[in-house]
Write a protein that holds these residues in place. Structure first.
Motif, PDB file in Angstrom:
ATOM      1  N   THR A 160       0.773  -1.244  -0.034  1.00 51.25           N
ATOM      2  CA  THR A 160       0.066   0.089  -0.019  1.00 51.25           C
ATOM      3  C   THR A 160       0.943   1.300   0.065  1.00 51.25           C
ATOM      4  N   ASN A 161       2.036   1.275   0.208  1.00 51.29           N
ATOM      5  CA  ASN A 161       3.109   2.314   0.761  1.00 51.29           C
ATOM      6  C   ASN A 161       3.428   2.957  -0.923  1.00 51.29           C
ATOM      7  N   GLU A 162       3.258   2.075  -1.872  1.00 57.15           N
ATOM      8  CA  GLU A 162       3.497   2.818  -3.245  1.00 57.15           C
ATOM      9  C   GLU A 162       2.306   3.644  -3.436  1.00 57.15           C
ATOM     10  N   GLN A 163       1.296   3.408  -3.348  1.00 61.77           N
ATOM     11  CA  GLN A 163      -0.094   4.360  -3.495  1.00 61.77           C
ATOM     12  C   GLN A 163      -0.011   5.388  -2.398  1.00 61.77           C
ATOM     13  N   VAL A 164       0.344   5.147  -1.323  1.00 58.94           N
ATOM     14  CA  VAL A 164       0.200   6.266  -0.395  1.00 58.94           C
ATOM     15  C   VAL A 164       1.269   7.488  -0.393  1.00 58.94           C
ATOM     16  N   THR A 165       2.399   6.949  -0.992  1.00 57.13           N
ATOM     17  CA  THR A 165       3.605   7.956  -1.119  1.00 57.13           C
ATOM     18  C   THR A 165       3.241   8.588  -2.529  1.00 57.13           C
ATOM     19  N   ALA A 166       2.661   8.018  -3.586  1.00 53.14           N
ATOM     20  CA  ALA A 166       2.522   8.693  -4.782  1.00 53.14           C
ATOM     21  C   ALA A 166       1.061   9.774  -4.571  1.00 53.14           C
ATOM     22  N   ASP A 167       0.235   9.370  -3.702  1.00 57.74           N
ATOM     23  CA  ASP A 167      -1.037  10.034  -3.352  1.00 57.74           C
ATOM     24  C   ASP A 167      -0.649  11.388  -2.794  1.00 57.74           C
ATOM     25  N   TYR A 168       0.291  11.026  -1.822  1.00 53.20           N
ATOM     26  CA  TYR A 168       0.682  12.349  -0.797  1.00 53.20           C
ATOM     27  C   TYR A 168       1.446  13.285  -1.860  1.00 53.20           C
ATOM     28  N   PHE A 169       2.471  13.047  -2.255  1.00 58.83           N
ATOM     29  CA  PHE A 169       3.317  13.907  -3.002  1.00 58.83           C
ATOM     30  C   PHE A 169       2.456  14.411  -4.414  1.00 58.83           C
ATOM     31  N   ARG A 170       1.635  13.640  -4.857  1.00 60.11           N
ATOM     32  CA  ARG A 170       0.787  14.414  -5.780  1.00 60.11           C
ATOM     33  C   ARG A 170      -0.022  15.531  -5.184  1.00 60.11           C
ATOM     34  N   SER A 171      -0.734  15.363  -3.906  1.00 62.25           N
ATOM     35  CA  SER A 171      -1.462  16.168  -3.419  1.00 62.25           C
ATOM     36  C   SER A 171      -1.095  17.590  -3.031  1.00 62.25           C
ATOM     37  N   ILE A 172       0.581  17.403  -2.624  1.00 65.58           N
ATOM     38  CA  ILE A 172       1.093  18.604  -2.434  1.00 65.58           C
ATOM     39  C   ILE A 172       2.048  19.370  -3.765  1.00 65.58           C
ATOM     40  N   ASN A 173       1.693  18.529  -4.727  1.00 69.64           N
ATOM     41  CA  ASN A 173       2.534  19.156  -5.923  1.00 69.64           C
ATOM     42  C   ASN A 173       3.857  19.110  -5.901  1.00 69.64           C
ATOM     43  N   VAL A 174       4.458  18.092  -5.183  1.00 69.14           N
ATOM     44  CA  VAL A 174       5.777  18.007  -5.042  1.00 69.14           C
ATOM     45  C   VAL A 174       6.303  16.782  -5.697  1.00 69.14           C
ATOM     46  N   PRO A 175       7.386  16.888  -6.768  1.00 63.88           N
ATOM     47  CA  PRO A 175       7.940  15.915  -7.413  1.00 63.88           C
ATOM     48  C   PRO A 175       8.893  14.680  -6.397  1.00 63.88           C
TER      49      PRO A 175
END
Length: 345
Positions: A160-175
């Motif tokens: 689940t950590n793959e999705q959680v990490t991608a979702d968080y960084f996308r939500s704050i617009n940080v690459p």
């Protein structure tokens, strides 16, 4: 006549319900039958993370998940040695369970809706509460995850950590740059070698990884948590009796701590306690075991083998172990935690 007719109809209805309940009670468990015929429980565990499942210097598996497997073997056979540990990666664990390679999965596996509804599997009772976090070098000058713009982050495939990490960084617009590995030890090695700036996974597994590093003080687990990660055992769908056994075994270990029953005092409490709940749990009265098609001493045997939940936690990842993880949400509900045994009656 109307009253007699209604009474007769009600009696017939009750008889039908009783017959249905009796028929359901007598439905065999293919999984339990196969385990008994084989003489061994096949239990899926982690490929290696301190606190949950890792081999010691003698090659003997140790950890919370490992001992939960041993306790389940005690429930079935009254013998903790009758278990075969099957180390599985995050990407292969559910396939192995679905194919019948293992009977039960105790492997830091988060309970989610889609896993429960789409894989042909069932998650059982939560036995560990966690959340996604990140670990960085202590001298990196990073205090918040938001400060890791452009960072390379080690992740585990199929978690689940793959999705959680991608979702968080996308939500704050940080690459960020993900680097995905099959196993935790591979990610830890890459982190130590400088291939990654951070490792993203559940905080308990970060603590286990840090404990395994040559210099644990060189690493910091950032305080923020980005998800809910409730771990539970998984079993195949379609075998209700086996689901019930795993569910109520897990509950019994928590209930034992609530009642103050330990490895050391279980025998005495079984002989002397007048508490009806204790007598039921320890098999003095046999109804709990009968309902699961098990020996009346099923829970007593497990508690004598691995202890109650608190003993299990402190032995595998408590503050006096290298993992040194405070119980926090994994404390009993009356001690500020989330663990709560369902009524066993």
């Amino acid at each position: 006549m109307l009253r007699r007719g209604l009474a007769a109809a009600f009696a017939a209805f009750c008889a039908t319900l009783a017959g249905t309940a009796a028929a359901q009670t007598n439905i065999p468990s293919p999984t339990l039958d196969a385990i008994r015929a084989r003489g061994t429980l096949n239990c899926g565990i982690h490929t290696g993370v301190a606190g949950f499942a890792s081999p010691d210097s003698r090659g003997v598996w140790q950890g919370l998940d490992v001992d939960l497997c041993r306790g389940l073997a005690a429930v079935i056979f009254n013998d903790v040695s009758k278990v075969r540990f099957v180390p599985l990666s995050a990407s292969t664990r559910f396939t192995a369970l679905g194919s019948g390679e293992i009977d039960v999965l105790f492997r830091t596996s988060t309970q989610t809706m889609l896993r429960d509804t789409t894989l042909g599997l069932r998650h059982v009772t939560t036995y560990f509460y966690d959340g996604h976090g990140f670990m960085v070098r202590a001298n990196a000058g990073v205090n918040r995850v938001r400060e890791m713009a452009g960072a390379t982050i080690c992740l585990i495939a199929g978690s689940t950590n793959e999705q959680v990490t991608a979702d968080y960084f996308r939500s704050i617009n940080v690459p960020f740059q993900p680097v995905v590995f099959e196993r935790t030890d591979q990610a830890a090695a890459a982190l130590a070698a400088g291939r990654c700036d951070s490792f993203g996974t559940d905080a308990s597994q970060l603590a286990g990884t840090r404990a395994s590093m040559p210099n644990p003080r060189d690493w910091t687990i950032l305080p923020e948590r980005f998800s809910k990660e409730p771990y539970g055992a998984y079993v195949r769908r379609g075998d209700d009796n086996w689901f019930d056994i795993v569910r109520w075994y897990t509950t019994a270990i928590i209930e034992a701590e609530e009642q103050g029953i330990t490895r050391a005092n279980a025998e005495e409490m079984r002989r002397t306690s007048v508490n009806p709940n204790t007598r039921r749990l320890l098999g003095v009265t046999p109804e709990l075991g009968q309902s699961l098609k098990l020996d009346p001493l099923w829970a007593y045997n497990a508690i004598r083998a691995i202890g109650n939940y608190g003993e299990l936690y402190e032995r595998t990842m408590g503050e006096n172990t290298p993992v040194a993880l405070p119980r926090g949400p994994n404390n009993l509900h009356n001690n500020g935690g989330l663990l709560y045994a369902l009524p066993m009656r």
